[in-house]
Design a protein around this motif. Structure first.
Motif, short mmCIF file in Angstrom:
data_model
loop_
_atom_site.label_atom_id
_atom_site.label_comp_id
_atom_site.label_asym_id
_atom_site.label_seq_id
_atom_site.Cartn_x
_atom_site.Cartn_y
_atom_site.Cartn_z
N THR A 2 0.84 -1.21 0.04
CA THR A 2 -0.06 0.04 0.00
C THR A 2 0.81 1.32 0.14
O THR A 2 1.91 1.23 0.47
N THR A 3 0.38 2.35 -0.29
CA THR A 3 1.01 3.81 -0.35
C THR A 3 1.51 3.95 0.90
O THR A 3 2.63 4.51 1.14
N ARG A 4 0.57 3.58 1.90
CA ARG A 4 1.33 3.91 3.51
C ARG A 4 2.50 3.17 3.70
O ARG A 4 3.18 3.65 4.44
N THR A 5 2.53 1.92 3.28
CA THR A 5 3.90 0.98 3.66
C THR A 5 5.07 1.61 2.87
O THR A 5 6.06 1.68 3.52
N ILE A 6 4.91 2.21 1.50
CA ILE A 6 5.90 2.58 1.07
C ILE A 6 6.31 4.01 1.47
O ILE A 6 7.48 4.06 1.60
#
Length: 53
Positions: A2-6
């Motif tokens: 996900t974008t948050r993880t990246i």
């Protein structure tokens, strides 16, 4: 991923680089950098002329 993880992984990767880069920004003076006839004054953090008394 996900974008948050990246974004979290990118932030964690940059933190050590930013912390080590900060050390070189300010000029550090110590007793080894004082000139002939000078001594390092720890109170002021500068080199001062030695007294001849």
């Amino acid at each position: 991923m996900t974008t948050r993880t990246i974004l979290a992984a990118a932030a964690l990767a940059l933190v050590p680089a930013l912390a080590s880069a900060e050390c070189g920004w300010e000029k550090r003076i110590n007793a080894n950098t004082c000139g002939e006839g000078q001594t390092f004054d720890t109170a002021t953090g500068t080199c001062v002329d030695q007294s001849t008394s």
